[in-house]
Design a protein around this motif. Structure first.
Motif: not given
Length: 136
Positions: A1-5, A29-33, A48-51
């Motif tokens: 499953m793809e992570k939600t950024t 979940v991945e915290i990108v910033g 970063l274009e997060p989800n």
């Protein structure tokens, strides 16, 4: 499953740290910033274009709404607020929101709903793409 950024924008270091702690406990979940100001937040969200964008809203939300208008590719926005009037507005307009202080239960419910909705959309898109016949 793809992570939600996810990207967090909240002036309160305490509230950001609390939400980061809760998000780290969720495996998809991945915290990108994370930042405390709109200028840096705009740079991060556009690069970063997060989800998901967790966005703190103060008062009437004018600064937050001006910020949203400048985003190039809109993520799903989860409004964070401790103002009861904002909660009523977000709820009435079916916007994603979490009342501060954010709880693990509230966050888990919201993220599971987000994942389910996006999986349903992905499944529908696959079905539609499968029905298309491309001609040369």
């Amino acid at each position: 499953m793809e992570k939600t950024t996810c990207l967090l924008l909240d002036e309160s270091e305490k509230d950001r740290a609390s939400l980061i702690s809760l998000l780290k406990a969720i495996d998809f979940v991945e915290i990108v910033g994370s930042t405390n100001n709109f200028k840096e937040g705009l740079t991060l969200v556009n690069e970063l274009e997060p989800n998901l964008l967790f966005l703190d809203v103060k008062g009437d939300g004018a600064a937050a709404y001006k910020f949203i208008e400048k985003i190039k590719k809109q993520p799903t926005i989860v409004f964070l607020t401790d103002d009861d009037a904002n909660v009523k507005t977000f709820s009435a307009n079916r916007l994603h929101y979490l009342k501060k202080p954010v709880t693990a239960e509230g966050l888990t419910f919201l993220l599971n709903s987000f994942q389910q909705t996006h999986q349903q959309l992905a499944d529908k898109m696959k079905g539609l793409l499968g029905q298309l016949k491309l001609e040369n």
